[in-house]
Design a protein around this motif. Structure first.
Motif: not given
Length: 141
Positions: A10-12, A17-20, A24-29
């Motif tokens: 759950t933490s992972l 989900l919060v990492a982008p 401040d980076r956007d990308g798949l997935p």
């Protein structure tokens, strides 16, 4: 042990989900969905095609006439690409061929219109600026 595994997974997942946002980076997935999270401007520019009557009244043309498709994103993208590539005249002629012969339209214009977003949403007079890229006759009219 099973509880620790669930907490770890759950933490992972939350971290992924919060990492982008944090990086401040956007990308798949993973995405920050910038198309929904950025502030919009006060005006919007739309590339479209209008029919003109002999009295120069403008008639909005439907998607199937402008781009032979019912997908607005496809139609808008194709028309925008044609204008950018300097092929507005050729695209205008293609649109003119699809205009219904029963309509009063005597010519077609490919235009970029800039509209006030709030006025357009409220249904008011929103046109700020119109740039005509091409005009062409319809059939033998």
């Amino acid at each position: 042990m099973q509880r620790r595994g669930r907490v770890f997974l759950t933490s992972l997942l939350v971290a992924a989900l919060v990492a982008p946002v944090v990086l401040d980076r956007d990308g798949l997935p993973l995405s920050t969905y910038p198309m929904y999270s950025r502030a919009r401007g006060e005006s919007v520019s739309l590339v479209t095609a209008n029919g003109l009557t002999a009295e120069t009244d403008r008639i909005r043309l439907g998607l199937s006439v402008i781009g032979a498709s019912d997908d607005p994103l496809v139609v808008a993208g194709e028309l925008r690409a044609a204008v950018r590539a300097g092929r507005a005249d050729a695209r205008c002629a293609e649109i003119a061929e699809r205009v219904d012969a029963d309509r009063e339209i005597v010519s077609v214009e490919v235009v970029t219109e800039r509209h006030d977003v709030v006025e357009r949403t409220l249904g008011g007079e929103s046109l700020i600026e119109r740039t005509v890229h091409a005009t062409c006759g319809v059939g033998s009219r």
